[in-house]
Write a protein that holds these residues in place. Structure first.
Motif, short mmCIF file in Angstrom:
data_model
loop_
_atom_site.label_atom_id
_atom_site.label_comp_id
_atom_site.label_asym_id
_atom_site.label_seq_id
_atom_site.Cartn_x
_atom_site.Cartn_y
_atom_site.Cartn_z
N VAL A 193 4.88 -6.77 4.67
CA VAL A 193 4.71 -5.32 4.79
C VAL A 193 4.02 -4.94 6.09
O VAL A 193 4.02 -3.75 6.46
CB VAL A 193 3.90 -4.77 3.59
N ASP A 194 3.43 -5.89 6.78
CA ASP A 194 2.72 -5.57 8.02
C ASP A 194 3.46 -6.09 9.24
O ASP A 194 2.88 -6.18 10.33
CB ASP A 194 1.30 -6.14 7.99
N ALA A 199 7.58 -2.06 9.61
CA ALA A 199 7.16 -0.89 10.40
C ALA A 199 8.38 -0.03 10.77
O ALA A 199 8.33 1.21 10.75
CB ALA A 199 6.43 -1.34 11.66
N TRP A 247 5.98 -1.99 -2.37
CA TRP A 247 6.26 -2.52 -1.03
C TRP A 247 6.35 -1.39 -0.02
O TRP A 247 5.78 -1.48 1.08
CB TRP A 247 7.58 -3.30 -1.04
N ASP A 250 2.90 0.01 0.69
CA ASP A 250 2.10 -0.88 1.53
C ASP A 250 2.60 -0.90 2.97
O ASP A 250 1.80 -0.96 3.92
CB ASP A 250 2.12 -2.29 0.95
N ALA A 251 3.91 -0.85 3.15
CA ALA A 251 4.46 -0.85 4.50
C ALA A 251 4.08 0.42 5.24
O ALA A 251 3.76 0.40 6.44
CB ALA A 251 5.98 -0.98 4.42
N VAL A 253 1.40 2.32 4.65
CA VAL A 253 -0.03 2.25 4.92
C VAL A 253 -0.30 1.33 6.13
O VAL A 253 -1.09 1.67 7.02
CB VAL A 253 -0.79 1.74 3.68
N ALA A 254 0.36 0.18 6.15
CA ALA A 254 0.16 -0.76 7.26
C ALA A 254 0.63 -0.16 8.57
O ALA A 254 -0.01 -0.34 9.62
CB ALA A 254 0.91 -2.05 6.97
N ASN A 255 1.75 0.55 8.54
CA ASN A 255 2.28 1.16 9.77
C ASN A 255 1.40 2.30 10.26
O ASN A 255 1.31 2.56 11.47
CB ASN A 255 3.70 1.68 9.51
N ALA A 257 -1.89 2.52 9.92
CA ALA A 257 -3.24 2.09 10.29
C ALA A 257 -3.52 2.22 11.78
O ALA A 257 -4.58 2.77 12.17
CB ALA A 257 -3.47 0.66 9.81
#
Length: 261
Positions: A193-194, A199, A247, A250-251, A253-255, A257
């Motif tokens: 996901v990161d 992304a 998924w 989470d993807a 949120v990670a993108n 950040a």
């Protein structure tokens, strides 16, 4: 009318002729006055009667009138010999064919204008139901308006979609289906996901939202939270592939950040 005993056409009164041939009594009187068609017989009481020959002549007149011949032309045709009639009819046929070609071109032009008008018009509720099926819910639209109807985001969304055509909504559908296909494939493949692939999907998701209203990364994260908290969204994504709702959340949120203040 045919006589059942003789097999010959019976003589008809003016009223009977008008009803049988779809012409008015006034028209028949006019044909009589201009010498185009005279009733050949009369009843003992003096009423005019049209014989079988008269009715055959009237049939020809009716056909010529439908071909837009003038009464003068019709009179000339009825009095002409066979060769003259054929020559005149051939000329008239050529004129009618040319007129039909012009009318056909006009119909094609109208069809093109109609198609353009139908294509350019904003999509109706029926259009959206046809395109999205169960994916379009009037109840959800009403709920969304009730929850966010007084926000700038809602106003922006309404302004951007107000004039969207059915073809444009069809593009939205294809874009959404393609995204969800790629999303499901990423989940099945265990894509991190990161990573860059996640992304890219997160940015495609955000771009699809921005079709309706401006969507910052922060706002996108809020939407992602809803995908987990609202069962309807969760079920939608879980139908793509089990674990997809989490998924995608989470993807996103990670993108987001790196873009946080």
């Amino acid at each position: 009318m045919i006589n059942a005993h003789t097999g010959l056409m019976e003589a008809l009164t003016v009223g009977q002729v008008a009803e049988t041939f779809g012409v008015t009594v006034r028209t028949l009187h006019h044909y009589d006055e201009v010498g185009l068609l005279h009733p050949s017989e009369r009843t003992p009481a003096g009423y005019r009667l049209y014989t079988g020959e008269d009715l055959q002549r009237l049939s020809t007149i009716v056909v010529y009138r439908r071909l837009d011949f003038s009464l003068e032309e019709i009179g000339e045709l009825l009095d002409a010999d066979g060769a003259e009639v054929i020559d005149h009819l051939r000329r008239q046929r050529d004129e009618i064919r040319a007129r039909l070609a012009q009318m056909s071109d006009l119909v094609d032009a109208i069809d093109r204008r109609l198609e353009a008008a139908m294509t350019d018009r904003p999509a109706t509720t029926e259009d959206l139901k046809e395109l999205f099926g169960d994916g379009y819910s009037e109840e959800y639209q009403a709920e969304a308006q009730e929850r966010w109807g007084d926000t700038d985001t809602w106003a922006q969304s309404q302004a951007r979609t107000k004039h969207m055509t059915k073809d444009q909504w069809a593009e939205v559908k294809v874009e959404m289906e393609t995204f969800e296909t790629d999303l499901g494939a990423a989940v099945r493949a265990g894509t991190p996901v990161d990573g860059e692939a996640a992304a890219a999907l997160a940015e495609r998701h955000r771009a699809s939202i921005e079709r309706y209203y401006d969507c910052t990364h922060e706002f996108q994260v809020c939407l992602a939270q809803m995908y987990l908290s609202d069962q309807r969204f969760t079920e939608h994504y879980e139908q793509i592939e089990p674990g997809t709702a989490q998924w995608l959340h989470d993807a996103i949120v990670a993108n987001a950040a790196p873009h946080a203040d």
